[in-house]
Each structure stands twice: as C-alpha cells, then as structure tokens.
Design an enzyme around this catalytic site. Structure first.
Site, PDB file in Angstrom:
ATOM      1  N   ALA A 239      -1.176  -0.019  13.143  1.00  0.00           N
ATOM      2  CA  ALA A 239      -1.487   1.417  12.539  1.00  0.00           C
ATOM      3  C   ALA A 239      -3.144   1.571  12.798  1.00  0.00           C
ATOM      4  O   ALA A 239      -4.020   1.127  12.348  1.00  0.00           O
ATOM      5  CB  ALA A 239      -1.380   1.562  11.123  1.00  0.00           C
TER       6      ALA A 239
ATOM      7  N   LEU B 249      -0.372  -2.724   8.932  1.00  0.00           N
ATOM      8  CA  LEU B 249      -0.789  -1.737   8.390  1.00  0.00           C
ATOM      9  C   LEU B 249      -2.029  -2.045   7.332  1.00  0.00           C
ATOM     10  O   LEU B 249      -2.672  -1.234   6.631  1.00  0.00           O
ATOM     11  CB  LEU B 249       0.230  -0.846   7.455  1.00  0.00           C
TER      12      LEU B 249
ATOM     13  N   GLY C  43       0.734  -1.194   0.063  1.00  0.00           N
ATOM     14  CA  GLY C  43      -0.117  -0.101  -0.191  1.00  0.00           C
ATOM     15  C   GLY C  43       0.885   1.224   0.068  1.00  0.00           C
ATOM     16  O   GLY C  43       2.157   1.132  -0.076  1.00  0.00           O
ATOM     17  N   PHE C  44       0.156   2.435   0.038  1.00  0.00           N
ATOM     18  CA  PHE C  44       0.914   3.788   0.003  1.00  0.00           C
ATOM     19  C   PHE C  44       1.964   3.813   1.263  1.00  0.00           C
ATOM     20  O   PHE C  44       3.205   3.798   0.907  1.00  0.00           O
ATOM     21  CB  PHE C  44      -0.114   4.655  -0.010  1.00  0.00           C
ATOM     22  N   ILE C  45       1.550   3.758   2.396  1.00  0.00           N
ATOM     23  CA  ILE C  45       2.373   3.978   3.600  1.00  0.00           C
ATOM     24  C   ILE C  45       3.481   2.876   3.736  1.00  0.00           C
ATOM     25  O   ILE C  45       4.567   2.815   3.622  1.00  0.00           O
ATOM     26  CB  ILE C  45       1.766   4.179   4.916  1.00  0.00           C
TER      27      ILE C  45
ATOM     28  N   TYR D 199     -15.530   2.880  10.262  1.00  0.00           N
ATOM     29  CA  TYR D 199     -14.129   2.761   9.851  1.00  0.00           C
ATOM     30  C   TYR D 199     -13.429   3.127  11.676  1.00  0.00           C
ATOM     31  O   TYR D 199     -12.639   2.307  11.830  1.00  0.00           O
ATOM     32  CB  TYR D 199     -13.750   3.614   8.791  1.00  0.00           C
TER      33      TYR D 199
ATOM     34  N   LYS E 272     -11.524   0.541  14.007  1.00  0.00           N
ATOM     35  CA  LYS E 272     -10.181   0.884  14.482  1.00  0.00           C
ATOM     36  C   LYS E 272     -10.058   1.225  15.924  1.00  0.00           C
ATOM     37  O   LYS E 272      -9.015   0.817  16.727  1.00  0.00           O
ATOM     38  CB  LYS E 272      -9.548   2.148  13.689  1.00  0.00           C
TER      39      LYS E 272
END
Ligand code: UDP
Length: 324
Positions: free
Chosen positions: A117, A76, A10-12, A149, A153
């Site tokens: 994360a 993540l 993914g991005f991070i 979401y 989390k």
C-alpha cells in the site's frame, strides 16, 4: 489461501481482514497496536481463522516468521496521519522504510505474492487534475518534515518495483487517495472523522489554511475489493495503480457539507497551517486521481459518493465517539 495482513488492526487493514475472512481465507494480522486497535477487529475477534500477532514490521525476524507461513501478504502497516509523521518523524521514516524492506525481502525469499500500500502523497506538489501513475512525483524539500512520509513511500515503491522487475517478486503497488470510512480515527489528523467529531460535539470545525485545497475521498468499502482484485491478478504484477475517487471537494466545502448533514450549529474556524502543523508546513493544494489504469485492469469504479461517505462516518462516530 493463508494471508498475512500487516497493519490488519488499522482502519483499512481491519476492513480488509474482515472481507478476507468472509471469503474463507485464513488470516494472520501483524500489527503494532499503536494506531491500530483491537476494537477494529472486534467483529471478527472470535473467528477461528484469524490470528493476531502484536509486533512491528521493523523487526525482521517477526516479519520472517509471519511471511514464511502464508501464500500472500497485504502490506498496510505504516506510520500514518500527519500528526504522527510530524510528531515522530524519525520513527515514522524508519517504520515506513525498514518495515517495507523487511516485508518485500521476506516475500521474495519465500515466493509469496505481495501488495504494497502506497499513497497519493508521493505525487507531492504535482497539482495536475487527473494524476496518472506515470506522472512526476514532485516531493518538496527534505527540510519540510511533511514530505518525509512521501519520500519513505516513494522508496518503498521503488524497492518493490525493482524486486519485482529484477528478481521476479510477484508484487503490486497501490497508491491510495484519501481513503475514508468507519473506524478511521481523527486523532492522527485525518480530516473527515475530525470534522464529523467536531460537528457532532458542537465544536468549531478547524479548517487549515484557506480551505481551498482540494481532495477526493474514497470509501474504504470501494477500496478493499480493489486491493483484493489487484493482489489476485497476475497481470498486475510489477505495476502501480491509483485507487481513489475523482469527486473533488474543497476542504471548506467539506466542512459546510458535514455541518449540513449533521444539522450541527458548529461554526467554521480558519486555522493557519503553522498553528496546526508547525512553521514551514506545506500542503498539497490539489490531489485528484485518474484511476483508468485500475479501471481497465480490474474494473475499478468507486460506487460511494462523498455524501455516502459523510453519512457512514457520521453513523460510525455517533456509535463510537471515541473513534473520532
Ligand atoms: N485539514 C483541515 N482540518 C483538520 C485536518 C485536516 O483543514 O482538522 C486539512 C489538511 O490540511 C488537508 C486536508 O484537510 O489539506 C486533508 O487532510 P488529511 O490529513 O485528512 O489528508 P491529506 O493531507 O493526507 O490529504
């Protein structure tokens, strides 16, 4: 160390994976390759210390196999982006709850250190300027899908915390505040790559709501070292840390700054939230972190300004228009 990065494509995750490989670690990436993309790992694709496994964190035996052979896990992997959350709410909820439970439980059983994360989204409707980790999480109604979401989390955080406190799992939780940078896709809703893509294409920039909502964007290159330092710090165990920038911007001003930076002739259109996300949508009106805990713990202080962030996303989207 041998390290597992869930969501490593993914991005991070891909930026983190690159950094860990550069630091001499052996890295396994577990990624479902839905929002994650093989291209994100292209710069390290042939690295001998990298292995990539395509699979879901919701599959407990896959997670078990991956966690059993490593010393540390960065978790993540998650369903991300408001468009994903609103479009596939149940799937997102399952991924974010079950996936984390699998990872946390496996890390506990194998005695593996873990970083989970989380997200500033858990603060929900708390608009305090300078949110600290102990501030209340004001999550809205379960009938408003957006909050699913944050709820997932929040459960992830609580689960991790209890495993750490009661069972001695070496885990740290990081709440990320609008991480931005190269490789982030605008496809799933994230505003900076969307605006940059629109500006470069000469299309109108779609500001949702009044545009007066406030965010603080933090460059991924400032976030990655913070993740590494927090995982490696034994005294950070069982704690929660905000990681983000305190440079505030309204979404309207963000659009103007992106137009100015790109020299675009695009206009700004104001789109009602209902049209953008469906009826009943509730936005977070202000989301500004206080990161003094991370500063005290690991000397965290983001170096890149919003101008730096915009410039690096412009460069990235110009190089790979598909990234937007
Ligand atoms: N936003 C916008 N136009 C877009 C995409 C997002 O005005 O094309 C707004 C969105 O409503 C929110 C802010 O930009 O107020 C940040 O959105 P993003 O999805 O990037 O992050 P988050 O809502 O999680 O902070």
């Amino acid at each position: 160390m041998k390290i597992l990065v869930t969501g490593g494509a993914g991005f991070i995750g891909s930026h983190l994976t690159e950094r860990l490989l550069a630091d001499g670690h052996e890295v396994t990436v577990l990624d479902l390759m839905t929002t994650g993309r093989a291209e994100n790992l292209a710069p390290v694709a042939d690295h001998p210390a990298l292995s990539v496994i395509k699979g879901s964190v919701t599959n407990s035996s896959t997670v078990d196999r991956c966690v059993s052979s490593v010393d540390a896990v960065y978790h993540l992997a998650a369903a991300v982006g408001l468009f994903t959350i609103l479009d596939k709410t149940l799937l997102s909820l399952r991924t974010n709850i079950r996936g984390t439970e699998n990872v946390v439980d496996a890390a506990y059983r194998y005695g593996t250190r873990l970083l989970v994360a989380s997200t500033s989204e858990v603060y929900g409707k708390n608009t305090k300027v300078g949110l600290t980790e102990d501030d209340d999480r004001i999550i809205g109604s379960p009938l408003v899908s957006r909050w699913s979401y944050a709820e997932a989390k929040a459960v992830d955080e609580t689960l991790t915390h209890i495993y750490a406190r009661e069972l001695g799992l070496r885990a740290v939780i990081v709440r990320l505040f609008n991480t931005v940078g190269p490789r982030q896709s605008g496809r799933y809703g994230m505003v900076v790559p969307r605006f940059v893509g629109q500006a470069l294409a000469g299309e109108p920039l779609t500001v949702y709501g009044t545009g007066q909502q406030i965010r603080c964007f933090c460059h991924v290159a400032d976030v990655v070292p913070a993740l590494i330092a927090l995982l490696e710090d034994d005294t950070a165990t069982a704690q929660v840390f905000n990681v983000g920038s305190s440079e505030q911007v309204t979404i309207s001003d963000l659009a103007k700054r992106i137009i100015a930076t790109t020299g675009s002739r695009s206009e700004i259109t104001y789109v009602p939230y209902g049209e953008a996300y469906g009826e009943g949508y509730e936005d977070m009106l202000r989301r500004v972190p206080d990161c003094s805990r991370a500063e005290q713990q690991i000397g965290f202080r983001p170096r890149r300004t919003l101008d730096d962030i915009i410039a690096s996303v412009v460069e990235d989207v110009t190089a790979q228009p598909l990234g937007a």
